[in-house]
Design a protein around this motif. Structure first.
Motif, mmCIF file in Angstrom:
data_model
loop_
_atom_site.group_PDB
_atom_site.id
_atom_site.type_symbol
_atom_site.label_atom_id
_atom_site.label_comp_id
_atom_site.label_asym_id
_atom_site.label_seq_id
_atom_site.Cartn_x
_atom_site.Cartn_y
_atom_site.Cartn_z
ATOM 1 N N SER A 31 0.831 -1.209 0.000
ATOM 2 C CA SER A 31 0.000 0.000 0.000
ATOM 3 C C SER A 31 0.866 1.259 0.000
ATOM 4 O O SER A 31 0.598 2.225 -0.736
ATOM 5 C CB SER A 31 -0.931 -0.011 1.213
ATOM 6 O OG SER A 31 -1.673 1.193 1.290
ATOM 7 N N LEU A 32 1.918 1.259 0.809
ATOM 8 C CA LEU A 32 2.833 2.406 0.858
ATOM 9 C C LEU A 32 3.574 2.580 -0.467
ATOM 10 O O LEU A 32 3.763 3.706 -0.939
ATOM 11 C CB LEU A 32 3.831 2.229 1.999
ATOM 12 C CG LEU A 32 3.256 2.310 3.420
ATOM 13 C CD1 LEU A 32 4.316 1.906 4.442
ATOM 14 C CD2 LEU A 32 2.741 3.703 3.711
ATOM 15 N N SER A 35 1.161 4.126 -2.966
ATOM 16 C CA SER A 35 0.911 5.535 -2.659
ATOM 17 C C SER A 35 2.119 6.387 -3.010
ATOM 18 O O SER A 35 1.981 7.490 -3.554
ATOM 19 C CB SER A 35 0.584 5.700 -1.168
ATOM 20 O OG SER A 35 -0.587 4.984 -0.830
ATOM 21 N N ARG A 36 3.323 5.870 -2.731
ATOM 22 C CA ARG A 36 4.537 6.626 -3.058
ATOM 23 C C ARG A 36 4.685 6.797 -4.571
ATOM 24 O O ARG A 36 5.020 7.882 -5.049
ATOM 25 C CB ARG A 36 5.757 5.907 -2.490
ATOM 26 C CG ARG A 36 7.046 6.704 -2.651
ATOM 27 C CD ARG A 36 8.261 5.900 -2.216
ATOM 28 N NE ARG A 36 9.468 6.722 -2.290
ATOM 29 C CZ ARG A 36 10.702 6.237 -2.223
ATOM 30 N NH1 ARG A 36 10.896 4.935 -2.050
ATOM 31 N NH2 ARG A 36 11.739 7.053 -2.316
ATOM 32 N N THR A 38 2.296 6.786 -6.828
ATOM 33 C CA THR A 38 1.270 7.709 -7.308
ATOM 34 C C THR A 38 1.647 9.153 -7.013
ATOM 35 O O THR A 38 1.499 10.048 -7.854
ATOM 36 C CB THR A 38 -0.076 7.383 -6.659
ATOM 37 O OG1 THR A 38 -0.449 6.032 -6.979
ATOM 38 C CG2 THR A 38 -1.164 8.327 -7.147
ATOM 39 N N THR A 39 2.166 9.396 -5.822
ATOM 40 C CA THR A 39 2.554 10.752 -5.436
ATOM 41 C C THR A 39 3.703 11.267 -6.300
ATOM 42 O O THR A 39 3.695 12.423 -6.745
ATOM 43 C CB THR A 39 2.959 10.783 -3.956
ATOM 44 O OG1 THR A 39 1.866 10.302 -3.155
ATOM 45 C CG2 THR A 39 3.299 12.191 -3.512
ATOM 46 N N GLU A 42 2.446 12.130 -9.719
ATOM 47 C CA GLU A 42 1.639 13.356 -9.719
ATOM 48 C C GLU A 42 2.509 14.606 -9.694
ATOM 49 O O GLU A 42 2.259 15.566 -10.432
ATOM 50 C CB GLU A 42 0.700 13.337 -8.517
ATOM 51 C CG GLU A 42 -0.260 14.514 -8.438
ATOM 52 C CD GLU A 42 0.242 15.623 -7.529
ATOM 53 O OE1 GLU A 42 -0.192 16.767 -7.690
ATOM 54 O OE2 GLU A 42 1.100 15.318 -6.669
ATOM 55 N N GLU A 102 6.302 14.087 2.023
ATOM 56 C CA GLU A 102 5.504 12.869 1.948
ATOM 57 C C GLU A 102 6.367 11.675 1.543
ATOM 58 O O GLU A 102 6.193 10.558 2.056
ATOM 59 C CB GLU A 102 4.363 13.053 0.955
ATOM 60 C CG GLU A 102 3.288 14.018 1.418
ATOM 61 C CD GLU A 102 2.259 14.303 0.342
ATOM 62 O OE1 GLU A 102 2.199 13.526 -0.639
ATOM 63 O OE2 GLU A 102 1.512 15.293 0.469
ATOM 64 N N ASP A 103 7.306 11.895 0.622
ATOM 65 C CA ASP A 103 8.184 10.811 0.203
ATOM 66 C C ASP A 103 9.045 10.331 1.366
ATOM 67 O O ASP A 103 9.243 9.123 1.545
ATOM 68 C CB ASP A 103 9.066 11.282 -0.946
ATOM 69 C CG ASP A 103 9.863 10.145 -1.556
ATOM 70 O OD1 ASP A 103 9.252 9.283 -2.224
ATOM 71 O OD2 ASP A 103 11.096 10.108 -1.372
ATOM 72 N N TYR A 106 6.912 8.126 3.499
ATOM 73 C CA TYR A 106 6.764 6.767 2.980
ATOM 74 C C TYR A 106 8.027 5.946 3.227
ATOM 75 O O TYR A 106 7.954 4.762 3.576
ATOM 76 C CB TYR A 106 6.464 6.813 1.479
ATOM 77 C CG TYR A 106 5.091 7.351 1.138
ATOM 78 C CD1 TYR A 106 3.959 6.865 1.766
ATOM 79 C CD2 TYR A 106 4.928 8.336 0.172
ATOM 80 C CE1 TYR A 106 2.703 7.354 1.462
ATOM 81 C CE2 TYR A 106 3.675 8.839 -0.144
ATOM 82 C CZ TYR A 106 2.565 8.343 0.505
ATOM 83 O OH TYR A 106 1.321 8.832 0.198
#
Length: 229
Positions: A31-32, A35-36, A38-39, A42, A102-103, A106
């Protein structure tokens, strides 16, 4: 039969087996990772959009300048476009810095999960190239497995430094254009624009450093790197 007063109640949830714990940790790990990814995708798209917008707007300024013979109308148009570029650049910079934090989040979260893997099976530690300690040293190992990379090169090559440099240049261009319109001498215009760009860059850099330091103050590690003997 009633229990005697003061007798502790048995834990209704039995301890999970190591295999189930490993499955739960792996699920969270995937999951992490998603999410990483995708971020990161983006924010790279945001940077590409910003560069495309800036390039197109500067090209339009050049075309309008040639068409209007650099009249007063052109000056108003150019200042408006440059102001919009600076505004979009600042918004992009805010997002890039947020994604940088955020990175790091993660990376620390996944390092903490690797620490749990090692706790389940200490023998796998020697096979891990990524860090499994949720402190600054552990995050550095995860960002660069092979070692030898300095903190300076890590920061200098980051998207945050890139966007701050681009915004400083745009800000200098906007300020220089304003000073030129009001009739300031060229030396004063260039000096002032360069000074403001440097101040903006340094302030942005210090703000990023403060956010980075706040991460370690607000999130003490639970599996710190052991001291070197």
């Amino acid at each position: 039969m009633s229990e005697e007063p003061g007798t502790p109640e048995p834990d209704p949830s039995p301890a999970l087996s190591p295999s189930i714990r490993a499955q739960l940790l792996a699920t969270e790990h995937w999951s992490l990772l998603a999410s990483r990814s995708t971020t990161q995708g983006e924010v790279l798209t945001r940077i590409s959009m910003f560069l495309t917008f800036t390039s197109a707007s500067l090209l339009s300024v050049a075309l309008v300048g040639n068409a209007t013979q650099f009249s007063d109308a052109f000056r108003a148009f150019a200042l408006t476009i440059l102001s919009i570029d600076v505004a979009v650049g600042l918004l992009t910079q805010i997002r890039v810095i947020n994604v940088g934090m955020e990175d790091l989040m993660y990376v620390l979260a996944m390092n903490r999960l690797r620490a749990a893997y090692v706790e389940l099976d200490p023998g796998i530690a020697r096979y891990m190239m990524a860090g499994y300690h949720d402190d600054e040293a552990g995050s550095g190992q995860t960002y660069y497995f092979l070692g030898g990379r300095t903190s300076f090169s890590q920061v200098a090559g980051s998207s945050m430094m890139f966007i701050m440099t681009a915004n400083a240049a745009l800000l200098a261009l906007l300020l220089g254009s304003v000073l030129t319109v009001v009739g300031m001498p060229v030396v004063v215009t260039v000096t002032t624009a360069a000074l403001v760009a440097m101040i903006f860059f340094l302030v942005s850099l210090l703000r990023g450093k403060r956010l980075y330091d706040d991460v370690w103050k607000a999130n003490p590690p639970i599996s710190p790197t052991p001291p070197v003997a």
